[in-house]
Scaffold this active site. Structure first.
Site, mmCIF file in Angstrom:
data_model
loop_
_atom_site.group_PDB
_atom_site.id
_atom_site.type_symbol
_atom_site.label_atom_id
_atom_site.label_comp_id
_atom_site.label_asym_id
_atom_site.label_seq_id
_atom_site.Cartn_x
_atom_site.Cartn_y
_atom_site.Cartn_z
ATOM 1 C CB SER A 253 58.853 129.830 9.905
ATOM 2 O OG SER A 253 60.064 130.561 9.842
ATOM 3 C CB ALA B 184 53.476 138.164 2.360
ATOM 4 C CE1 TYR B 185 57.344 130.873 4.594
ATOM 5 C CE2 TYR B 185 58.727 131.847 6.287
ATOM 6 C CZ TYR B 185 58.205 130.729 5.661
ATOM 7 O OH TYR B 185 58.534 129.469 6.110
ATOM 8 C CE LYS C 152 55.245 129.317 7.324
ATOM 9 N NZ LYS C 152 54.597 128.036 7.046
ATOM 10 N NE ARG D 31 71.969 120.653 3.551
ATOM 11 C CZ ARG D 31 72.416 120.527 4.804
ATOM 12 N NH1 ARG D 31 72.679 121.591 5.540
ATOM 13 N NH2 ARG D 31 72.608 119.327 5.330
HETATM 14 P P1 NAP Z 1 59.180 123.436 -0.503
HETATM 15 O O1 NAP Z 1 60.298 122.512 -0.696
HETATM 16 O O2 NAP Z 1 59.082 124.669 -1.323
HETATM 17 O O3 NAP Z 1 57.811 122.598 -0.608
HETATM 18 C C1 NAP Z 1 56.585 123.251 -0.442
HETATM 19 C C2 NAP Z 1 55.460 122.245 -0.599
HETATM 20 O O4 NAP Z 1 54.210 122.948 -0.415
HETATM 21 C C3 NAP Z 1 55.419 121.606 -1.977
HETATM 22 O O5 NAP Z 1 54.998 120.262 -1.849
HETATM 23 C C4 NAP Z 1 54.356 122.424 -2.672
HETATM 24 O O6 NAP Z 1 53.712 121.770 -3.747
HETATM 25 C C5 NAP Z 1 53.403 122.620 -1.529
HETATM 26 N N1 NAP Z 1 52.383 123.624 -1.826
HETATM 27 C C6 NAP Z 1 52.552 124.924 -2.171
HETATM 28 N N2 NAP Z 1 51.352 125.478 -2.440
HETATM 29 C C7 NAP Z 1 50.416 124.516 -2.243
HETATM 30 C C8 NAP Z 1 49.019 124.473 -2.355
HETATM 31 N N3 NAP Z 1 48.295 125.536 -2.757
HETATM 32 N N4 NAP Z 1 48.372 123.319 -2.062
HETATM 33 C C9 NAP Z 1 49.071 122.227 -1.682
HETATM 34 N N5 NAP Z 1 50.407 122.194 -1.586
HETATM 35 C C10 NAP Z 1 51.070 123.330 -1.856
HETATM 36 O O7 NAP Z 1 59.161 123.960 1.013
HETATM 37 P P2 NAP Z 1 59.636 123.262 2.368
HETATM 38 O O8 NAP Z 1 60.918 123.869 2.744
HETATM 39 O O9 NAP Z 1 59.497 121.806 2.297
HETATM 40 O O10 NAP Z 1 58.543 123.887 3.361
HETATM 41 C C11 NAP Z 1 57.501 123.127 3.947
HETATM 42 C C12 NAP Z 1 56.919 123.939 5.095
HETATM 43 O O11 NAP Z 1 57.960 124.215 6.049
HETATM 44 C C13 NAP Z 1 56.360 125.297 4.673
HETATM 45 O O12 NAP Z 1 55.189 125.560 5.399
HETATM 46 C C14 NAP Z 1 57.460 126.268 5.079
HETATM 47 O O13 NAP Z 1 56.968 127.563 5.328
HETATM 48 C C15 NAP Z 1 57.975 125.604 6.330
HETATM 49 N N6 NAP Z 1 59.330 126.016 6.709
HETATM 50 C C16 NAP Z 1 60.389 125.752 5.900
HETATM 51 C C17 NAP Z 1 61.661 126.146 6.292
HETATM 52 C C18 NAP Z 1 62.882 125.872 5.466
HETATM 53 O O14 NAP Z 1 63.983 126.339 5.836
HETATM 54 N N7 NAP Z 1 62.774 125.099 4.374
HETATM 55 C C19 NAP Z 1 61.847 126.822 7.500
HETATM 56 C C20 NAP Z 1 60.747 127.073 8.321
HETATM 57 C C21 NAP Z 1 59.494 126.648 7.910
HETATM 58 P P3 NAP Z 1 54.225 121.948 -5.294
HETATM 59 O O15 NAP Z 1 55.346 120.951 -5.465
HETATM 60 O O16 NAP Z 1 53.013 121.607 -6.100
HETATM 61 O O17 NAP Z 1 54.689 123.358 -5.451
#
Ligand code: NAP
Length: 263
Positions: free
Chosen positions: A135, A186-187, A191, A221
């Site tokens: 990120s 922490a986030y 990263k 989103r």
């Molecule tokens: P999300 O919708 O909250 O989905 C997170 C995913 O990670 C879910 O499938 C969740 O599983 C899984 N997860 C969490 N803990 C886990 C574990 N211990 N073992 C295996 N899977 C686990 O988040 P997202 O937005 O798709 O984010 C995906 C990645 O993109 C993350 O690394 C995030 O930091 C990064 N990111 C996101 C954004 C953004 O704006 N959304 C921006 C920059 C970076 P469960 O369904 O079981 O909880």
């Protein structure tokens, strides 16, 4: 049509960016293994993709659970699966800030990615691609100049980086993290660590021509990004898929939408 010559595994593939990455990789013709810590959620996600004609195989994989990681690796080895792509996507962004939040966040976002990579590396084909979903929040401008210097040091070892990440949790416990140069997030630290991990792993894996890059999907989103985020999930995942397919053979970099961005 599934090109069984190329196989990708995506962690946290049951929803959000992980699910969309599975969808796009399947559409690109790869065999896709959809990792999820919750098995029924993984099966349901794969069933949803199947209805759209995108094939993905669910695989139980909790990135914080050593036995789960070993179980997934053993299953893939038993099946004779070789991986061309590993997407370390699983991530959490907890609210609040204390030692428990720091420990849990690093366990998934930093140590989870490291442990999964270590366990699956023996199954990866030479010339494969590893993507760390990072990120822009992990920019080094977030930490103090001395810490920045340590994280950017070309001599930084994997052990020193792991110790630095552990020291953050200890510093939060003691209430000395700000003094030590860390932000109160922490986030962000997880990263920052993931980006540094890319710089440590890339030269180590160069002899096998395995590329390792960090990729930012932008503000998306999803459940994590929230409804007010600027990007739809397809656009965010395309940034990840660019890294997974890595046609340019980049390694050791940080990219958004296929363009290099600052650490
Ligand atoms: P999300 O919708 O909250 O989905 C997170 C995913 O990670 C879910 O499938 C969740 O599983 C899984 N997860 C969490 N803990 C886990 C574990 N211990 N073992 C295996 N899977 C686990 O988040 P997202 O937005 O798709 O984010 C995906 C990645 O993109 C993350 O690394 C995030 O930091 C990064 N990111 C996101 C954004 C953004 O704006 N959304 C921006 C920059 C970076 P469960 O369904 O079981 O909880």
């Amino acid at each position: 049509m599934v090109d069984s010559n190329r196989t990708a595994l995506v962690t946290g593939g049951n929803r959000g960016l992980g699910l969309e990455t599975c969808r796009q990789l399947a559409r690109a013709g790869l065999r896709v293994i959809l990792g999820s810590r919750d098995e029924p959620a993984g099966r349901a996600a794969a069933a949803r993709l199947a209805k759209e004609g995108a094939h993905a195989e669910p695989c139980a994989l909790d990135v914080t659970d050593t036995a789960s990681i070993a179980g997934a690796a053993a299953r893939l080895a038993r099946e004779g699966t070789r991986l061309d792509v590993l997407v370390n996507n699983a991530g959490i962004a907890l609210s609040g800030f204390d030692a428990e939040v720091a420990r849990r966040t690093l366990a998934v976002n930093f140590f989870g990615a490291l442990d999964v990579t270590d366990a699956l590396l023996p199954l990866m084909r030479d010339g494969g691609n590893i993507v760390m979903v990072s990120s822009g929040m992990g920019e080094l401008s977030e930490v103090s100049p001395p810490l920045r210097q340590r994280l950017l040091d070309e001599g930084l070892t994997r052990d020193a980086l792991v110790e630095l990440m552990r020291s953050f949790v200890r510093d939060v416990e003691r209430g000395t993290h700000a003094e030590a140069g860390w932000p109160s997030s922490a986030y962000r630290v997880s990263k920052v660590g993931l980006n540094a991990l890319v710089r440590v792993l890339a030269p180590a894996l160069a002899p096998r021509r395995i590329h390792v890059n960090a990729v930012c999907p932008g503000w998306v989103r999803t459940d994590m990004g929230g409804r007010g985020a600027s990007r739809d999930v397809a656009t965010g995942a395309a940034s990840i898929v660019w890294g997974a397919l890595n046609a340019g053979g980049e390694t050791g970099g940080f990219f958004r939408d296929g363009r290099r961005i600052a650490w």
